[in-house]
Design a protein around this motif. Structure first.
Motif, mmCIF file in Angstrom:
data_model
loop_
_atom_site.group_PDB
_atom_site.id
_atom_site.type_symbol
_atom_site.label_atom_id
_atom_site.label_comp_id
_atom_site.label_asym_id
_atom_site.label_seq_id
_atom_site.Cartn_x
_atom_site.Cartn_y
_atom_site.Cartn_z
ATOM 1 N N GLY A 71 0.742 -1.061 -0.003
ATOM 2 C CA GLY A 71 0.090 0.073 0.047
ATOM 3 C C GLY A 71 0.863 1.210 -0.027
ATOM 4 O O GLY A 71 0.195 2.332 -0.062
ATOM 5 N N ALA A 72 2.083 1.270 -0.123
ATOM 6 C CA ALA A 72 2.966 2.394 -0.100
ATOM 7 C C ALA A 72 2.933 3.040 -1.414
ATOM 8 O O ALA A 72 3.352 4.264 -1.438
ATOM 9 N N GLY A 73 2.619 2.413 -2.389
ATOM 10 C CA GLY A 73 2.568 3.190 -3.747
ATOM 11 C C GLY A 73 3.360 2.554 -4.722
ATOM 12 O O GLY A 73 3.554 3.001 -5.923
ATOM 13 N N LYS A 74 4.143 1.448 -4.490
ATOM 14 C CA LYS A 74 5.158 0.759 -5.405
ATOM 15 C C LYS A 74 4.525 0.336 -6.767
ATOM 16 O O LYS A 74 5.096 0.937 -7.673
ATOM 17 N N THR A 75 3.758 -0.307 -6.501
ATOM 18 C CA THR A 75 3.033 -0.843 -7.879
ATOM 19 C C THR A 75 2.445 0.339 -8.738
ATOM 20 O O THR A 75 2.511 0.259 -9.933
ATOM 21 N N THR A 76 1.602 1.276 -8.161
ATOM 22 C CA THR A 76 1.066 2.201 -8.707
ATOM 23 C C THR A 76 2.231 3.296 -9.467
ATOM 24 O O THR A 76 2.236 3.535 -10.563
ATOM 25 N N ALA A 77 3.265 3.303 -8.955
ATOM 26 C CA ALA A 77 4.486 4.154 -9.183
ATOM 27 C C ALA A 77 5.063 3.355 -10.592
ATOM 28 O O ALA A 77 5.302 3.829 -11.618
ATOM 29 N N ILE A 78 5.196 1.838 -10.546
ATOM 30 C CA ILE A 78 5.500 1.188 -11.854
ATOM 31 C C ILE A 78 4.550 1.414 -12.892
ATOM 32 O O ILE A 78 4.940 1.472 -14.080
ATOM 33 N N ASN A 79 3.577 1.140 -12.544
ATOM 34 C CA ASN A 79 2.210 1.305 -13.463
ATOM 35 C C ASN A 79 2.282 2.610 -14.234
ATOM 36 O O ASN A 79 1.860 2.752 -15.509
ATOM 37 N N LEU A 80 2.697 3.848 -13.285
ATOM 38 C CA LEU A 80 2.584 4.829 -14.229
ATOM 39 C C LEU A 80 3.928 5.038 -15.074
ATOM 40 O O LEU A 80 3.672 5.847 -16.138
ATOM 41 N N MET A 81 5.044 4.711 -14.658
ATOM 42 C CA MET A 81 6.332 4.723 -15.407
ATOM 43 C C MET A 81 6.108 3.843 -16.632
ATOM 44 O O MET A 81 6.751 4.137 -17.797
ATOM 45 N N THR A 82 5.300 2.920 -16.734
ATOM 46 C CA THR A 82 5.108 1.913 -17.756
ATOM 47 C C THR A 82 3.692 2.343 -18.615
ATOM 48 O O THR A 82 3.597 1.557 -19.702
ATOM 49 N N GLY A 83 3.195 3.197 -18.449
ATOM 50 C CA GLY A 83 1.828 3.796 -19.068
ATOM 51 C C GLY A 83 0.873 2.792 -18.780
ATOM 52 O O GLY A 83 -0.322 3.153 -19.561
ATOM 53 N N MET A 84 0.847 1.908 -17.898
ATOM 54 C CA MET A 84 -0.183 1.037 -17.514
ATOM 55 C C MET A 84 -1.279 2.006 -16.853
ATOM 56 O O MET A 84 -2.641 1.765 -17.095
ATOM 57 N N LEU A 85 -0.994 3.029 -16.185
ATOM 58 C CA LEU A 85 -1.792 4.075 -15.719
ATOM 59 C C LEU A 85 -1.556 5.411 -16.133
ATOM 60 O O LEU A 85 -0.289 5.688 -16.350
ATOM 61 N N GLU A 86 -2.614 6.246 -16.296
ATOM 62 C CA GLU A 86 -2.219 7.659 -16.573
ATOM 63 C C GLU A 86 -2.249 8.553 -15.738
ATOM 64 O O GLU A 86 -3.046 8.643 -14.944
ATOM 65 N N ALA A 87 -1.117 9.371 -15.884
ATOM 66 C CA ALA A 87 -0.980 10.095 -14.433
ATOM 67 C C ALA A 87 -1.758 11.490 -14.628
ATOM 68 O O ALA A 87 -2.242 11.875 -15.762
ATOM 69 N N ASP A 88 -2.175 11.783 -13.360
ATOM 70 C CA ASP A 88 -3.034 13.157 -13.492
ATOM 71 C C ASP A 88 -2.079 14.311 -13.688
ATOM 72 O O ASP A 88 -2.482 15.467 -14.509
ATOM 73 N N SER A 89 -0.912 14.369 -13.491
ATOM 74 C CA SER A 89 0.130 15.276 -13.773
ATOM 75 C C SER A 89 1.687 14.866 -13.763
ATOM 76 O O SER A 89 1.693 13.487 -13.061
#
Length: 269
Positions: free
Chosen positions: A22-40
């Motif tokens: 829950g620290a945000g590790k997987t979300t950070a990876i998904n943002l870096m790989t384009g799996m998720l779209e960043a708000d900014s």
């Protein structure tokens, strides 16, 4: 989930993102790989922007997700051939790359086994192999050793250290020993933010309470004598626990020069 994360990652190194669930590790990876779209914000990989040029970024990255994404009715060889083809490998080059990866992750004997018949650890090995096949320069590994036994974890650690040459590897974990052993840089995350970053030795010197020495005692061993051996060599050593045949000491950072002599005495005792 990820708040104002700014970090530089260097080639030929393994950068470990360390943090609890829950620290945000997987979300950070998904943002870096384009799996998720960043708000900014943006992430630049070998000069290409994840926001503006994702097609070019995907030619450079390999990804091992946190959970295995495998086709049950495809074999290990078929998985690797498929992903190698996506990276543009053809003919003999593809065959050579696939066989080399199977050997590297110790799955040669399982080459023609369906994914549904692999053990949990073997599925993780296959997922790691998929990330590397095709010669990708940027590798993202999201908790790659989760579900592996101790022997498989150590085998994978050795593999990652070898494969880091010529590549940039980002690895997430919540294992302290894994971060310490593999990380050229360790970034510690909590509540979606980067708390600190540096080499394992730098972080230990600034934030650590010292080293932990754990001694497994055989039946009939004199615990008091062993404790006296350690404290005679390292005056500030503190016995922290003695449970189920394991004797644990906390050793201060300043005593590092004395470790060799102390361990030598224990070895010959």
């Amino acid at each position: 989930a990820v708040n104002d994360l700014t970090v530089d990652i260097y080639a030929n190194e393994i950068t470990v993102i360390l943090g609890h669930n829950g620290a945000g590790k997987t979300t950070a990876i998904n943002l870096m790989t384009g799996m998720l779209e960043a708000d900014s914000g943006d992430c630049t990989i070998y000069g290409n922007s994840v926001v503006d040029n994702m097609h070019a970024v995907r030619q450079d990255i390999g990804f091992c997700p946190q959970h295995n994404i495998l086709w049950p009715q495809l074999t290990c060889v078929e998985h690797l051939e498929y992903f190698a083809a996506l990276k543009g490998l053809k003919g003999a080059d593809r065959e050579t790359a696939v066989r080399a990866m199977l050997k590297a992750v110790d799955l040669e004997e399982k080459a023609d086994t369906y994914a549904e018949n692999l053990s949990g650890g073997q599925k993780r090995k296959l997922s790691v192999a998929i990330a590397f096949v095709g010669g990708n320069r940027m590798i993202f590994l999201d908790e790659p050793t989760a579900g592996m036994d101790v022997a498989a974890r150590r085998f994978t650690w050795d593999l990652l250290k070898r494969m880091s040459v010529g590549r940039t590897i980002i690895l997430t974990t919540h294992y302290m020993d894994e971060a310490d052993l593999l990380g050229n840089q360790v970034a510690i995350m909590a509540k979606g933010r980067l708390k600190c970053m540096g080499s394992p030795m730098f972080l230990k010197s600034r934030l650590g309470v010292g080293y932990a020495l754990t001694i497994s005692c055989t039946h009939g061993a004199d615990v008091r004598e062993i404790s006296a051996m350690v404290t005679s060599r390292i005056a500030d050593a503190e016995e922290s626990s003695c449970v189920a045949g394991e004797l644990t000491f906390r050793l201060p950072m300043a005593a590092v020069p004395s470790f060799a002599g102390m361990l030598g005495v224990l070895e010959t005792a």
